[in-house]
Every structure is written in C-alpha cells, then in structure tokens.
Design a protein around this motif. Sequence first.
Motif, PDB file in Angstrom:
ATOM      1  N   LEU A   1       0.808  -1.216   0.000  1.00 24.85           N
ATOM      2  CA  LEU A   1       0.000   0.000   0.000  1.00 24.85           C
ATOM      3  C   LEU A   1       0.840   1.263   0.000  1.00 24.85           C
ATOM      4  CD1 LEU A   1      -2.896  -0.966   2.442  1.00 24.85           C
ATOM      5  CD2 LEU A   1      -2.906  -0.964  -0.048  1.00 24.85           C
ATOM      6  N   SER A   2       2.069   1.170   0.479  1.00 26.36           N
ATOM      7  CA  SER A   2       2.939   2.354   0.499  1.00 26.36           C
ATOM      8  C   SER A   2       3.270   2.840  -0.903  1.00 26.36           C
ATOM      9  CB  SER A   2       4.235   2.039   1.255  1.00 26.36           C
ATOM     10  OG  SER A   2       5.052   1.129   0.519  1.00 26.36           O
ATOM     11  N   GLY A   3       3.123   1.968  -1.900  1.00 24.13           N
ATOM     12  CA  GLY A   3       3.423   2.356  -3.281  1.00 24.13           C
ATOM     13  C   GLY A   3       2.209   2.818  -4.060  1.00 24.13           C
ATOM     14  N   THR A   4       1.086   3.088  -3.350  1.00 23.44           N
ATOM     15  CA  THR A   4      -0.145   3.522  -4.009  1.00 23.44           C
ATOM     16  C   THR A   4      -0.646   4.828  -3.396  1.00 23.44           C
ATOM     17  OG1 THR A   4      -1.521   2.227  -2.481  1.00 23.44           O
ATOM     18  CG2 THR A   4      -0.768   1.124  -4.495  1.00 23.44           C
ATOM     19  N   PRO A   5       0.104   5.926  -3.559  1.00 22.99           N
ATOM     20  CA  PRO A   5      -0.192   7.168  -2.836  1.00 22.99           C
ATOM     21  C   PRO A   5      -1.487   7.854  -3.244  1.00 22.99           C
ATOM     22  CG  PRO A   5       1.488   7.542  -4.500  1.00 22.99           C
ATOM     23  CD  PRO A   5       1.267   6.060  -4.441  1.00 22.99           C
ATOM     24  N   ASN A   6      -2.028   7.556  -4.424  1.00 20.46           N
ATOM     25  CA  ASN A   6      -3.221   8.252  -4.908  1.00 20.46           C
ATOM     26  C   ASN A   6      -4.467   7.378  -4.914  1.00 20.46           C
ATOM     27  OD1 ASN A   6      -2.043  10.890  -5.606  1.00 20.46           O
ATOM     28  ND2 ASN A   6      -0.855   9.707  -7.084  1.00 20.46           N
ATOM     29  N   LEU A   7      -4.443   6.341  -4.104  1.00 20.63           N
ATOM     30  CA  LEU A   7      -5.545   5.391  -4.058  1.00 20.63           C
ATOM     31  C   LEU A   7      -6.836   6.063  -3.573  1.00 20.63           C
ATOM     32  CD1 LEU A   7      -5.556   2.381  -4.772  1.00 20.63           C
ATOM     33  CD2 LEU A   7      -5.409   1.893  -2.328  1.00 20.63           C
ATOM     34  N   GLU A   8      -7.948   5.752  -4.268  1.00 19.62           N
ATOM     35  CA  GLU A   8      -9.251   6.299  -3.907  1.00 19.62           C
ATOM     36  C   GLU A   8     -10.237   5.220  -3.470  1.00 19.62           C
ATOM     37  OE1 GLU A   8     -10.701   8.588  -7.180  1.00 19.62           O
ATOM     38  OE2 GLU A   8      -9.010   9.985  -7.178  1.00 19.62           O
ATOM     39  N   ASP A   9     -10.047   3.997  -3.955  1.00 24.42           N
ATOM     40  CA  ASP A   9     -10.983   2.902  -3.677  1.00 24.42           C
ATOM     41  C   ASP A   9     -10.164   1.670  -3.296  1.00 24.42           C
ATOM     42  OD1 ASP A   9     -12.706   0.673  -3.855  1.00 24.42           O
ATOM     43  OD2 ASP A   9     -13.908   1.583  -5.416  1.00 24.42           O
ATOM     44  N   LEU A  10     -10.348   1.176  -2.065  1.00 19.47           N
ATOM     45  CA  LEU A  10      -9.563   0.043  -1.572  1.00 19.47           C
ATOM     46  C   LEU A  10     -10.484  -1.060  -1.080  1.00 19.47           C
ATOM     47  CD1 LEU A  10      -6.881  -1.296  -0.602  1.00 19.47           C
ATOM     48  CD2 LEU A  10      -7.200  -0.060   1.561  1.00 19.47           C
ATOM     49  N   LEU A  11     -10.234  -2.287  -1.561  1.00 17.65           N
ATOM     50  CA  LEU A  11     -10.914  -3.475  -1.041  1.00 17.65           C
ATOM     51  C   LEU A  11      -9.842  -4.471  -0.629  1.00 17.65           C
ATOM     52  CD1 LEU A  11     -13.989  -5.395  -2.364  1.00 17.65           C
ATOM     53  CD2 LEU A  11     -11.871  -6.622  -1.913  1.00 17.65           C
ATOM     54  N   VAL A  12      -9.865  -4.881   0.636  1.00 17.40           N
ATOM     55  CA  VAL A  12      -8.937  -5.892   1.150  1.00 17.40           C
ATOM     56  C   VAL A  12      -9.747  -6.855   1.994  1.00 17.40           C
ATOM     57  CG1 VAL A  12      -6.895  -6.356   2.530  1.00 17.40           C
ATOM     58  CG2 VAL A  12      -7.008  -4.257   1.184  1.00 17.40           C
ATOM     59  N   ASN A  13     -10.004  -8.043   1.445  1.00 17.62           N
ATOM     60  CA  ASN A  13     -10.862  -9.000   2.134  1.00 17.62           C
ATOM     61  C   ASN A  13     -10.356 -10.419   1.967  1.00 17.62           C
ATOM     62  OD1 ASN A  13     -12.888  -7.503   3.448  1.00 17.62           O
ATOM     63  ND2 ASN A  13     -14.023  -7.226   1.546  1.00 17.62           N
ATOM     64  N   ASN A  14     -10.812 -11.286   2.872  1.00 14.29           N
ATOM     65  CA  ASN A  14     -10.551 -12.728   2.771  1.00 14.29           C
ATOM     66  C   ASN A  14      -9.068 -13.039   2.661  1.00 14.29           C
ATOM     67  OD1 ASN A  14     -13.414 -13.396   2.651  1.00 14.29           O
ATOM     68  ND2 ASN A  14     -13.362 -12.488   0.608  1.00 14.29           N
ATOM     69  N   MET A  15      -8.292 -12.432   3.537  1.00 13.98           N
ATOM     70  CA  MET A  15      -6.854 -12.629   3.546  1.00 13.98           C
ATOM     71  C   MET A  15      -6.391 -12.889   4.965  1.00 13.98           C
ATOM     72  SD  MET A  15      -5.863  -9.438   1.068  1.00 13.98           S
ATOM     73  CE  MET A  15      -4.214  -9.389   1.751  1.00 13.98           C
ATOM     74  N   THR A  16      -5.181 -13.419   5.077  1.00 13.51           N
ATOM     75  CA  THR A  16      -4.545 -13.551   6.385  1.00 13.51           C
ATOM     76  C   THR A  16      -3.418 -12.540   6.465  1.00 13.51           C
ATOM     77  OG1 THR A  16      -3.030 -15.246   5.543  1.00 13.51           O
ATOM     78  CG2 THR A  16      -5.079 -15.995   6.566  1.00 13.51           C
ATOM     79  N   ALA A  17      -3.293 -11.905   7.602  1.00 12.25           N
ATOM     80  CA  ALA A  17      -2.228 -10.916   7.776  1.00 12.25           C
ATOM     81  C   ALA A  17      -1.824 -10.882   9.240  1.00 12.25           C
ATOM     82  CB  ALA A  17      -2.687  -9.530   7.325  1.00 12.25           C
ATOM     83  N   ASN A  18      -0.545 -10.744   9.455  1.00 10.16           N
ATOM     84  CA  ASN A  18      -0.025 -10.690  10.827  1.00 10.16           C
ATOM     85  C   ASN A  18       1.189  -9.771  10.843  1.00 10.16           C
ATOM     86  OD1 ASN A  18       0.270 -11.266  13.542  1.00 10.16           O
ATOM     87  ND2 ASN A  18       1.613 -13.023  13.145  1.00 10.16           N
ATOM     88  N   SER A  19       1.000  -8.603  10.263  1.00 12.57           N
ATOM     89  CA  SER A  19       2.131  -7.699  10.092  1.00 12.57           C
ATOM     90  C   SER A  19       2.137  -6.625  11.170  1.00 12.57           C
ATOM     91  CB  SER A  19       2.086  -7.045   8.708  1.00 12.57           C
ATOM     92  OG  SER A  19       3.146  -6.138   8.567  1.00 12.57           O
TER      93      SER A  19
END
Length: 286
Positions: A182-200
């Motif tokens: 996400l750090s490489g997407t500075p002009n993002l307007e619409d974000l969908l992040v679902n059905n994933m595993t994350a432990n950061s």
Amino acid sequence: MADIISDFPDSVLCYILSFLPTKEVVTTSVLSKRWKLLWRLVPSFDFDLQGGIDDDKEFCSGFFQSLYSFLLFRDKRQLFHRFRLKCFCFCNHSGERIIEAETINVALLKSAMNKNGRLEHLDLNLYWRLWVPSPVFRCKTLVVLKLANLTLKDVSFVDLPLLKILHLNYVYFEQDDLPQFLSGTPNLEDLLVNNMTANSAEKFHRLPNLVRANIHEHLVPLDVVKNVEVLFTDRIDLKDLVFDLHNLVQLELTFVYCKELVEVLEVLKHCPKLQTLVISTYDDKV
C-alpha cells in the motif's frame, strides 16, 4: 442501423468493442469486410472461463489455445489498455496440475505489459498457487488493479503512482507485506482488502486520497481509512476509535453480534455526517 455503425471511424468502433468479452469481439469479424480485421485493433483483453475448476485437460487446453491465438493474430502495434482474465482450470479437484499455469500466467502478462505499454486496467482472478510477476507492481500507467485468488511473492518495491482502485480478494502475501504494498499507491481512492490472512506489525502509510474502503479491521487499521466517505467493514472496535470519522456518509457493518448493538450506537457518535447505515447482525446464541 448496422450500416450506420460501420460508418464510424475505427477508433470509435474499437472503443465500443472494448466493453465486450474478447470472444464476442472476435465474432464480429464475420459481419462484413469492414469488420473482418477490426477486432485486431481493440485495446482490451477479456477472457472469462465459466464453471470453476475443470478436470478436462482438452477443454482447458482449448481455452488457452484461444487466448494465444488472439494474442498471436492481433495487431502488435495496438497496446492493451485493459486486461482481464478469469479462469480456474489450471488444476483438477485433486490439485493435480493439468496446465503449466506459471508459464501461461507470465506469458500472458508479458504480452499485456511491454515496456512501451499503456495498460490502465488489470483484473486477474485465477488460482491461488499462481504468483503475480513483480513488473505488475511497477506499472506506472495502472489506474485499476484487481487481484483475486493469487499469490504475491515480492512486493519489496511497489510504484503505482496513478492507481486509484485496488481490490485484493483471497490474495496471499508470502511475507505479510500488505503495508509495503500500500505504500506504493499514494493516490488510491478505492480500496478493497478482504478474505486474507495478515499478521504484520509494520506501520501502514496514510492514504490521503482514499474515498471508499471495504476492509476487515484486522487487515487494515481503522486509522488508515478514517477519512473515507464510504466504509464497509466487519466491525469497528471502540478501543480503536480514538478519533472521529469526519467524512463518513455511508457505513456498512457486516459482522455484528446482537449484544454489540449498544457499541454500534457509541460508534455513531463519532460519525457526524453519516447518512446511511447498514448492519448485518448475528445472534450469538445460535
């Protein structure tokens, strides 16, 4: 009517055809001499194999043969603007590979992303054991990127300066690099992040232009999306809500137990501009 349409210049006809599935675009070649080669100029690639995983190797091979035929005979001077591929027939139900998926995946994307390309819209819904080649993450012309059922191996360098829409659904990060991505997407307007595993534990960068978000709160911190106007999320924990959602006009909570409804009322106190609220409740006694 057909004669009137045929009088349009190639650029207009190709623009119209770009909204159709590629298979239908190619079939227009039988309409007349005027249309015979027009499909070769259409700047889009849209193949969708319906029916999920298929055990028939010949059927899958025929599908990919049609893909290659299209790429082989189209006008190479016409660059892709939109590239969409949805297919699950790489392996059978037992997980046995029936198509050399990695080779196909890389070859197709290389065709879409040559060094002089103008690819703006990339939509891949494939098979989770497939990985997305790293050049995708450095495509400076991308405006829309939708990935589903795929693996992201190396996102150590992401540079998507024009990206406005990012949808990640059932995407596997090998190294829990969602914050880095996400750090490489500075002009993002619409974000969908679902059905994933994350432990950061890595800190997320702000997305100042974000207007719409569809997230699970454990994947993307609420602080990252606090300025959005439209928010879809599983729940909002009061302990994380140490600020007001000043711009929020539409909120949908998709996983709220009945006993948590009182907390939802407390959440609303932090949404001064809210106009629309949708709640999916669950009875925890069931």
